[in-house]
Design an enzyme around this catalytic site. Structure first.
Site, PDB file in Angstrom:
ATOM      1  N   HIS A 115       0.819  -1.219   0.000  1.00  0.00           N
ATOM      2  CA  HIS A 115       0.000   0.000   0.000  1.00  0.00           C
ATOM      3  C   HIS A 115       0.852   1.269   0.000  1.00  0.00           C
ATOM      4  O   HIS A 115       0.351   2.348  -0.318  1.00  0.00           O
ATOM      5  CB  HIS A 115      -0.984  -0.010   1.182  1.00  0.00           C
ATOM      6  CG  HIS A 115      -0.383   0.303   2.513  1.00  0.00           C
ATOM      7  ND1 HIS A 115       0.072  -0.663   3.374  1.00  0.00           N
ATOM      8  CD2 HIS A 115      -0.167   1.492   3.141  1.00  0.00           C
ATOM      9  CE1 HIS A 115       0.532  -0.091   4.469  1.00  0.00           C
ATOM     10  NE2 HIS A 115       0.395   1.217   4.360  1.00  0.00           N
ATOM     11  N   ASP A 145       0.467  -7.583   1.572  1.00  0.00           N
ATOM     12  CA  ASP A 145       0.834  -6.172   1.726  1.00  0.00           C
ATOM     13  C   ASP A 145       2.355  -5.990   1.721  1.00  0.00           C
ATOM     14  O   ASP A 145       2.908  -5.254   2.534  1.00  0.00           O
ATOM     15  CB  ASP A 145       0.233  -5.583   3.008  1.00  0.00           C
ATOM     16  CG  ASP A 145       0.312  -4.054   3.022  1.00  0.00           C
ATOM     17  OD1 ASP A 145       0.312  -3.444   1.937  1.00  0.00           O
ATOM     18  OD2 ASP A 145       0.396  -3.466   4.118  1.00  0.00           O
ATOM     19  N   SER A 229       4.731   2.557   7.923  1.00  0.00           N
ATOM     20  CA  SER A 229       4.452   1.389   7.092  1.00  0.00           C
ATOM     21  C   SER A 229       5.655   1.032   6.223  1.00  0.00           C
ATOM     22  O   SER A 229       6.204   1.877   5.522  1.00  0.00           O
ATOM     23  CB  SER A 229       3.244   1.654   6.194  1.00  0.00           C
ATOM     24  OG  SER A 229       2.052   1.654   6.941  1.00  0.00           O
TER      25      SER A 229
END
Length: 382
Positions: A115, A145, A229
């Protein structure tokens, strides 16, 4: 004579009092020092100075280990800038973090989250010293992911050491390194513990508000915020034990963050680096969870027995696919594969992606027109 004796007694009493005071002070120092050392805190007292200085109280062994671990890993943690083409031209859509995990042949490879790089037209890696390097996307995988980028290794100073999930224990120190809220907070460090292992978090990949997969994660209370992230979760040896993911964090709670453990991430990263994608067996069908269909419909339209309430309904079969060649039909209900009960689409995918291999023949237990039957299907990679 009496007065002289009295004065001598007073002198003796004072000397005894001083002696006991000195002994008491020595005992107190010894006791405090022992307690502090037992707690992992050292005290340095410079006897050449009249008083101990505040900066002579040093943090103990654990803090030294944390600092060493951060020093060991921080240069391998980078920033990632996602640039997207819009109607107004190229625009930075967001930033995240990444981990340099390999250097080979003049190239370096960076692991991050899918993402973080999603929909990017250009990608840029910002090294720990601020150097900006153009990045090439090698591959990404929405299901886990994860994504892999490639950059020139000319300015790379450090490659991360990757740890093992088998060495991770609940309660051990966990340190998150990344760029929360953007590059202005680059290289931020937060510390906590590993709060849980083998957590399975439902993930909605296609945005239909239904879980498509369950991602296996480590749980930590180290703060993980937007921008973290793709960054590293490390242990006290400076080894990366997980790739942090804000996407699977719970926004409504505090003190709970998630990280993709390295034993899960490694094979995915290797596939992405080599093949640009993760090759998984597929059937070639569109499916719906049986528990989303009202019971009257199951019994009236599909003729299912009342005790059959779990499984997946075949909504369509792709022409020329393994399912088509196996003879699966629309409105078949799959309840088991190779003797393993299928409760939902997630459980079917987990079996296919974790247990089955390309070329395997699997036996499906199917209800067709309300009657049980079996179907043999040969799985191939998509």
């Amino acid at each position: 004579m009496f007065d002289e004796q009295k004065r001598n007694d007073k002198k003796q009493y004072k000397r005894s009092g001083i002696a006991f005071s000195v002994l008491g002070a020595i005992a107190a120092v010894f006791l405090v020092t022992t307690v502090f050392q037992w707690q992992g805190i050292s005290i340095d007292i410079n006897t050449e100075k009249p008083t101990a200085q505040a900066n002579e109280l040093n943090l103990g062994k654990n803090q030294e280990e944390v600092t060493q671990a951060v020093n060991e890993a921080s240069e391998a943690v980078v920033g990632i800038s996602n640039v997207q083409n819009t109607g107004q031209g190229a625009k930075k859509a967001g930033t995240g973090s990444g981990v340099i995990y390999k250097e080979e042949g003049g190239k370096a490879f960076v692991a991050t989250n899918h993402h973080v790089i999603e929909k990017a037209s250009e990608l840029e890696v910002i090294l720990s010293d601020g150097t900006k390097v153009k990045a090439e996307l090698k591959g990404s995988d929405p299901l886990t992911d994860l994504a892999v980028l490639q950059i020139d290794s000319e300015h790379v100073q450090k490659v991360a050491e990757l740890g093992k999930a088998s060495d991770v224990e609940v309660g051990q120190t966990a340190i998150a390194i990344g760029n929360p809220l953007g590059m202005e907070f680059a290289g931020s460090v937060t510390k906590g513990i590993v709060s849980g292992l083998n957590r399975n978090i439902p993930v909605d990949i296609n945005g239909d508000q239904q879980p498509d997969w369950q991602t296996e994660v480590l749980q930590t209370d180290a703060a993980i915020n937007p921008g973290n992230s793709g960054g590293a979760l490390i242990n006290l040896q400076g080894e990366v034990i997980g790739i942090n993911s804000m996407k699977i964090a719970k926004a409504e709670v505090e003190g709970i963050g998630f990280s993709i453990p390295m034993d899960v991430a490694k094979p995915v990263i290797e596939d992405l680096e080599t093949n640009g994608e993760v090759e998984r067996p597929y059937m070639g069908v569109s499916l719906q969870d049986l528990n989303q269909i009202p019971n009257p419909v199951l019994q009236r339209e599909l003729g299912l027995p009342e005790d059959v309430t779990q499984g997946v309904l075949v909504q369509g079969v792709e022409k020329g696919s393994p399912a088509d060649e196996a003879g699966l039909e629309k409105y078949d209900v799959i309840t088991a594969i190779d003797g393993n009960e299928i409760e939902s689409l997630i459980s079917l995918r987990q079996y296919l992606y974790n247990q089955a291999q390309d070329g395997d023949t699997a036996e499906l237990e199917v209800y067709r027109d309300g009657k049980p039957t079996t179907v043999q299907i040969t799985l191939t990679s998509q």
